[in-house]
Design a protein around this motif. Structure first.
Motif, short mmCIF file in Angstrom:
data_model
loop_
_atom_site.label_atom_id
_atom_site.label_comp_id
_atom_site.label_asym_id
_atom_site.label_seq_id
_atom_site.Cartn_x
_atom_site.Cartn_y
_atom_site.Cartn_z
N ARG A 1 1.18 -1.41 0.06
CA ARG A 1 0.28 -0.18 0.23
C ARG A 1 0.69 1.03 0.04
O ARG A 1 0.28 1.89 -0.45
CB ARG A 1 -0.97 -0.14 1.14
CG ARG A 1 -0.44 -0.03 2.56
CD ARG A 1 -1.10 0.22 3.82
NE ARG A 1 -2.07 1.74 3.86
CZ ARG A 1 -2.51 1.81 4.82
NH1 ARG A 1 -2.61 1.07 5.54
NH2 ARG A 1 -3.50 3.08 5.14
N PHE A 2 2.14 1.55 0.41
CA PHE A 2 2.67 2.26 0.43
C PHE A 2 3.87 2.44 -0.18
O PHE A 2 5.04 3.26 -0.72
CB PHE A 2 3.60 2.40 2.40
CG PHE A 2 2.75 3.00 2.89
CD1 PHE A 2 1.92 3.63 2.69
CD2 PHE A 2 2.87 1.81 4.21
CE1 PHE A 2 0.68 3.65 4.17
CE2 PHE A 2 1.66 1.74 5.29
CZ PHE A 2 0.96 3.58 4.83
N GLY A 3 3.55 1.65 -1.34
CA GLY A 3 5.11 0.81 -2.57
C GLY A 3 6.24 0.90 -1.66
O GLY A 3 6.37 -0.27 -0.87
N ALA A 4 7.03 1.64 -2.00
CA ALA A 4 9.06 1.44 -2.41
C ALA A 4 9.19 1.81 -0.99
O ALA A 4 10.75 2.08 -0.74
CB ALA A 4 9.47 1.76 -3.82
N CYS B 1 1.26 9.81 -3.95
CA CYS B 1 1.79 10.75 -5.08
C CYS B 1 3.14 10.57 -5.24
O CYS B 1 2.97 11.01 -7.46
CB CYS B 1 1.56 12.51 -4.85
SG CYS B 1 3.06 13.14 -3.70
N CYS B 2 4.09 10.36 -5.21
CA CYS B 2 5.49 10.18 -5.80
C CYS B 2 5.65 8.66 -4.93
O CYS B 2 6.76 8.52 -6.68
CB CYS B 2 6.22 11.63 -4.99
SG CYS B 2 5.10 12.34 -4.68
N ASP B 3 5.02 7.48 -5.04
CA ASP B 3 5.62 6.07 -4.53
C ASP B 3 4.65 6.28 -4.90
O ASP B 3 3.36 5.28 -3.71
CB ASP B 3 5.73 6.27 -3.50
CG ASP B 3 6.89 5.04 -3.03
OD1 ASP B 3 7.01 4.52 -4.24
OD2 ASP B 3 6.85 4.42 -2.00
N ALA B 4 3.99 5.36 -5.78
CA ALA B 4 3.11 4.85 -6.25
C ALA B 4 2.89 3.33 -5.61
O ALA B 4 3.97 2.42 -5.80
CB ALA B 4 2.70 4.63 -8.21
N VAL B 5 1.42 3.11 -5.02
CA VAL B 5 1.68 1.18 -4.48
C VAL B 5 1.90 0.68 -5.74
O VAL B 5 2.18 1.05 -6.91
CB VAL B 5 -0.39 1.61 -4.06
CG1 VAL B 5 -1.12 2.41 -3.36
CG2 VAL B 5 -1.11 1.78 -5.69
N ILE B 6 1.76 -1.21 -5.10
CA ILE B 6 2.60 -1.89 -5.54
C ILE B 6 1.59 -2.35 -6.18
O ILE B 6 0.97 -3.30 -4.90
CB ILE B 6 3.97 -2.30 -5.62
CG1 ILE B 6 4.83 -0.46 -5.56
CG2 ILE B 6 4.27 -3.81 -6.35
CD1 ILE B 6 5.99 -1.53 -5.07
N VAL B 7 1.18 -3.27 -7.10
CA VAL B 7 -0.20 -4.36 -7.03
C VAL B 7 0.17 -5.57 -7.72
O VAL B 7 0.61 -4.93 -9.36
CB VAL B 7 -1.72 -3.65 -7.11
CG1 VAL B 7 -2.02 -4.95 -7.24
CG2 VAL B 7 -1.96 -2.63 -6.32
N ASN B 8 -0.04 -6.68 -7.44
CA ASN B 8 0.27 -7.45 -8.13
C ASN B 8 -0.34 -9.38 -8.64
O ASN B 8 -0.75 -9.15 -7.47
CB ASN B 8 2.19 -8.92 -8.38
CG ASN B 8 1.98 -8.85 -9.61
OD1 ASN B 8 1.61 -9.20 -10.18
ND2 ASN B 8 3.07 -10.42 -8.76
N PRO B 9 -1.03 -9.19 -9.47
CA PRO B 9 -1.52 -8.92 -10.21
C PRO B 9 -2.15 -7.21 -10.38
O PRO B 9 -3.07 -6.66 -9.72
CB PRO B 9 -2.07 -9.78 -11.13
CG PRO B 9 -2.31 -11.31 -11.07
CD PRO B 9 -2.15 -10.62 -9.50
#
Length: 317
Positions: free
Chosen positions: A208-211, A218-226
């Motif tokens: 949910r917070f990305g990397a 706004c600047c660090d997009a969430v990461i979802v797979n798939p």
């Protein structure tokens, strides 16, 4: 990339040629690449959430059951840490023919989830009938944790009446070198489910917070797979509703025995009938191989009429 910048003062009276030489030197120096230890920027991180499902192939009608969801960070680089791990699951609440709003749901419903015996925070979001057109339509729900870089909630869509279940894992971050974790999910199968018709569960993972650990969508997009919003490509597994199961178990020591009448051994036959279901005129036939000699029925519970094979003849039914 690191660069070197020099500020040069030209003394009054310096010739034009010498000034040009200084300029060329500056241009050459500013293009030099510094060692990585002095670089000002680092490469973007790429955590890779990955999930797999462990689902029983068959579940008795109307009974509770459990299945597992394994979460991992599958990135090949140990520094690719993901923050705020999340599990998404799609439950086939409708079942094979329990269309939302038109018939009683006859599928699988979520009960709870835990990790190492500790309950996880869960959110259940039924998919709405978006256009009001009735059975078979789809609807979308806003994800409780995911936003795009504009701050808009990401959506997940599915068949109206089914449900998105979101589980918050009890970790602030998850590194690639951490062992994968397995979550236990408890569910119920409807007693109206269609016998033998598989019901598909789906799951995916995300950060949910990305990397980085900040809630800076706004600047660090969430990461979802798939990344698909409708379950397409999500890891999946199917459960088949059953009415009756049959098992045969050897009751002797160490699954081996000496031969002959001095070493009688037992087998136990067990018929399992789904809760609150009835089976009439049940017949169980056990065909013995020719190297076995039937001697007696030890017991039956509840009582049953037993027809043994002929005495003194190996094999039989």
């Amino acid at each position: 990339m690191g660069v070197v910048r020099l500020m040069v003062r030209v003394v009054k009276g310096t010739s034009l040629r010498r000034a040009l030489l200084w300029g060329a030197a500056l241009a050459s120096l500013t293009s030099l690449v510094l060692p990585s230890s002095l670089a000002e920027a680092r490469p973007l991180l790429a955590p890779a959430p990955s999930v797999s499902l462990g689902v029983p192939a068959q579940v008795p009608l109307g009974e509770p059951f459990s299945f597992s969801v394994t979460f991992d960070n599958a990135s090949g680089t140990s520094t690719d840490v993901g923050y705020g791990p999340i599990l998404d699951l799609i439950f086939p609440v409708n079942g094979a023919d329990g269309n939302a709003g038109a018939a009683t749901p006859d599928g699988i419903t979520f009960v709870s989830a835990s990790y190492l015996g500790v309950a996880l925070n869960s959110t259940v979001l039924p998919f709405p009938d978006a256009d009001g057109a009735g059975p078979g339509t789809t609807g979308c729900v806003n994800h409780p944790y995911y936003r795009n870089t504009s701050g808009v909630r990401l959506q997940v869509c599915g068949t109206a009446g089914d449900a998105l279940v979101v589980l918050q894992l009890p970790f602030g971050s998850f590194a690639p070198d951490q062992p994968a974790i397995t979550v236990s999910v408890q569910a119920n199968l409807s007693n109206l489910a269609d016998l033998g018709t598989g019901l598909t569960l789906k799951a995916r993972g995300g950060f949910r917070f990305g990397a980085d650990p900040l809630d800076n969508w706004c600047c660090d997009a969430v990461i979802v797979n798939p990344a698909s919003i409708d379950g397409t490509g999500w890891p999946s597994a199917s459960v088949a509703p059953t009415l009756l199961t049959l098992a045969k178990a050897y009751s002797g020591p160490e699954n081996e025995t000496a031969t002959g009448p001095n070493f009688p051994r037992r087998y136990t036959l067990t018929a399992g009938i789904a809760d609150a279901q009835s089976v009439n005129n049940l017949t169980i036939a056990d065909t013995l191989s020719s190297n076995l000699q039937f001697t007696s029925v030890v017991s039956t519970s509840p009582a049953a009429v037993c027809t043994p094979p002929p005495a003194g003849i190996p094999g039989g039914t």
